[in-house]
Design an enzyme around this catalytic site. Structure first.
Site, PDB file in Angstrom:
ATOM      1  N   ASP A  93       0.831  -1.210   0.000  1.00  0.00           N
ATOM      2  CA  ASP A  93       0.000   0.000   0.000  1.00  0.00           C
ATOM      3  C   ASP A  93       0.863   1.257   0.000  1.00  0.00           C
ATOM      4  OD1 ASP A  93      -2.615   1.275   0.085  1.00  0.00           O
ATOM      5  OD2 ASP A  93      -2.078   1.871   2.119  1.00  0.00           O
ATOM      6  N   LYS A 101       1.211   4.242  -2.974  1.00  0.00           N
ATOM      7  CA  LYS A 101       1.158   5.688  -2.728  1.00  0.00           C
ATOM      8  C   LYS A 101       2.423   6.374  -3.233  1.00  0.00           C
ATOM      9  CE  LYS A 101      -2.021   5.181   1.096  1.00  0.00           C
ATOM     10  NZ  LYS A 101      -2.180   4.948   2.510  1.00  0.00           N
TER      11      LYS A 101
END
Length: 174
Positions: free
Chosen positions: A31, A35
């Site tokens: 994750d 980003k």
């Protein structure tokens, strides 16, 4: 040890809805890498650097290799305490250096490094002093913000934040 165990922090975050149903999906670093990929694409010098998207990011997973194949979130959380001593040693080693551990995404434009890893920060660093709950924090080190980086911080997980993100995406479709 100093403070709560790693596994108890993960279990508490899961109970509060801050993690995915399987916390390994957060602890594996993917994750953060996603980003970083999004942010990197905003930097002209890095646009072509991540040819395979987030898979091009150097990722250090916090998931113990022995737990990597566990597909059940409940089983993962129940076995995580077996590795608390490993994480406690990392925390103690950092403390001996006067530092704390934070899982951070780093984009170093000059050296073309994009990585997600467990990093050590001085105890007076914003990453050590400013985070609360599920906050995300970004520090921009630039020519203008060199010795005192620009800090952007806010809620990073939980039902309300996720709902707002979904709502924002829906509104963009209209």
């Amino acid at each position: 040890g100093q403070g709560p165990s790693f596994s108890s922090i993960v279990a508490q975050a899961r109970e509060k809805g801050y993690t995915e149903p399987h916390p390994g999906d957060d602890l594996n670093g993917a994750d953060v890498a996603r980003k970083l990929t999004i942010l990197s694409r905003l930097v002209p010098q890095l646009r072509s650097h991540l040819s395979e998207g987030y898979k091009s990011v150097s990722i250090t997973s916090l998931v113990p290799s022995e737990l990597a194949s566990i597909t059940s979130g409940d089983e993962f959380v129940s076995k995580l305490p077996e590795f608390d001593s490993t994480f406690e040693k990392l925390r103690e080693d950092a403390k001996k250096e006067g530092k704390v551990l934070r899982y951070a995404g780093v984009i170093d434009v000059q050296n073309k490094v994009v990585k997600a890893a467990l990093e050590k920060y001085p105890t007076d660093h914003a990453f050590a002093t400013s985070l609360q709950g599920s906050d995300n924090i970004i520090a921009f080190h630039t020519r203008r913000y060199g010795s005192r980086p620009l800090i952007v911080q806010g809620a990073g997980a939980g039902a309300a934040v996720t709902a707002m993100g979904v709502m924002s995406d829906l509104l963009k479709l209209l």
